[in-house]
Design an enzyme around this catalytic site. Sequence first.
Site, PDB file in Angstrom:
ATOM      1  N   ILE A  42       0.928  -1.248   0.046  1.00 12.89           N
ATOM      2  CA  ILE A  42       0.021   0.110  -0.037  1.00 12.89           C
ATOM      3  C   ILE A  42       0.869   1.128  -0.144  1.00 12.89           C
ATOM      4  CG2 ILE A  42      -0.070   0.303   2.399  1.00 12.89           C
ATOM      5  CD1 ILE A  42      -3.264   0.961   2.085  1.00 12.89           C
ATOM      6  N   LYS A  43       2.282   1.132   0.498  1.00 11.81           N
ATOM      7  CA  LYS A  43       3.059   2.399   0.449  1.00 11.81           C
ATOM      8  C   LYS A  43       3.476   2.828  -0.814  1.00 11.81           C
ATOM      9  CE  LYS A  43       3.517   1.936   5.204  1.00 11.81           C
ATOM     10  NZ  LYS A  43       3.148   3.003   6.031  1.00 11.81           N
ATOM     11  N   ASP A  44       3.145   2.132  -1.971  1.00 10.83           N
ATOM     12  CA  ASP A  44       3.322   2.675  -3.397  1.00 10.83           C
ATOM     13  C   ASP A  44       2.309   4.017  -3.450  1.00 10.83           C
ATOM     14  OD1 ASP A  44       4.742   0.532  -3.862  1.00 10.83           O
ATOM     15  OD2 ASP A  44       3.628  -0.296  -5.083  1.00 10.83           O
ATOM     16  N   ALA A  47       3.998   7.016  -1.517  1.00 12.01           N
ATOM     17  CA  ALA A  47       5.366   7.206  -2.087  1.00 12.01           C
ATOM     18  C   ALA A  47       5.179   8.083  -3.158  1.00 12.01           C
ATOM     19  CB  ALA A  47       5.936   5.891  -2.173  1.00 12.01           C
TER      20      ALA A  47
END
Length: 454
Positions: A42-44, A47
Amino acid sequence: MWYNNILETIGNTPLVRLNKVTRRLKGTILAKIETSNPGNSIKDRMAVKMIEDAEKAGLLKPGGTIIEGTSGNTGMGLAIAAVVKGYRCIFTTTDKQSKEKIDALRAFGAEVIVCPTNVDPEDPRSYYSVSSRLQKEIPNAWKANQYDNPSNSLAHYEQTGPEIWAQTEGKITHLVAGVGTGGTISGAAKYLREQNPEIKVWGIDTYGSVFKKYKETGVFDKNEIYPYITEGIGEDFLPENVNFSLIDIFEKVTDKDAALMTRDLARKEGIFAGNSAGAAVAGLLQLGASIKDDDVVVIIFHDHGSRYMGKMYNEDWLRERGFLEDEKLTARSILKKRGEQAIVTADVAQSVVETFNLMKTLNISQIPVTQQGMVVGKVTESDILSSLLENPMLKSSPVEEIMTKPFPFVDLKTSIDKISSFVNKDTQAVLVEDAYGKINIITQYDIINAISEP
């Protein structure tokens, strides 16, 4: 249809019903599978959002260096975006993070500096402090600062929350997510609460983290802080992205329950998810009594199981920490099946021929060599044969002259799979120290015997 670059594939991740691990709960339990993002987490989302907002604000300029303290997933998202956009990346992380996460960051060309876990955030050795120092020292550098950067939460307000609302057709009643930086749960919760103020938001915490007590008492208690194994959730400080007013309750989950549920998700649901997903489901099970038949619960599955192959998906790692019962044969069960058997050793001062005669009398093909009671080597029949063929005079020499390195030691919890991996043509046995300090030998024959017995 095609995409112009990999960053355009971020988002629109599937919502999948859980059936087995949550079978005792009422309601509909859905997992938001964020592993389908290009960086498998999910950090995409945040970011790219942080980078684009920094570019617009003039904080990140062409040819610049992105610096961040990361447990791996945010770094992966930043690294992928940096490849597409042409930036250099330097990441700091902690020594508790899985090797797979660190290797993945380096695969995208990022530089990774591993820092100690068990230090205060203010300590100059901490991964927070090191990243801040690098940002000051390196020209044209920008620190993403996922913990306090509002773009983190904004990404989930703009993307994750609306997706969940649309996918559930506005029927969501509960949002459940592990809390680390706080961006995911806070951003998604803000959007969802704007649509329906009655939606419950449950944050999953871990023992060793400060969140739960701070939410309940308003007290930041350093006594709550101690090392823990669970990755991706919990903190020893209060990130600005954790909006405590949007989170109804925090529930703590043990390292063991989080690890075993992570494993169960693969075995029972066919979902290869990361450690925080296991923690979130375990936390939901602890809170599940209040869920009603018509409730729709959405759990965020943050990242992919491939990041945890050496940990939560490794049975020996689980056993070493007492997380896994003896489902498979272990050194302990092999010894139990074999029964009591005294170990035979040769002293380093014994001659080669004396050692051979001892082995011949007892009909054994290998023997540990000791010095003052300590195992220092081993000798096998083939060692003796090859040595005497080369030099017959060695038969009266001390056996230490022909001994080879000792058999490997394993502990009682070591699985038969790992024991078998040690046994080969050069090493026909392993040594194990039992609960009473007594050394036992497990041979290839013992392993075969244990497998063949019902």
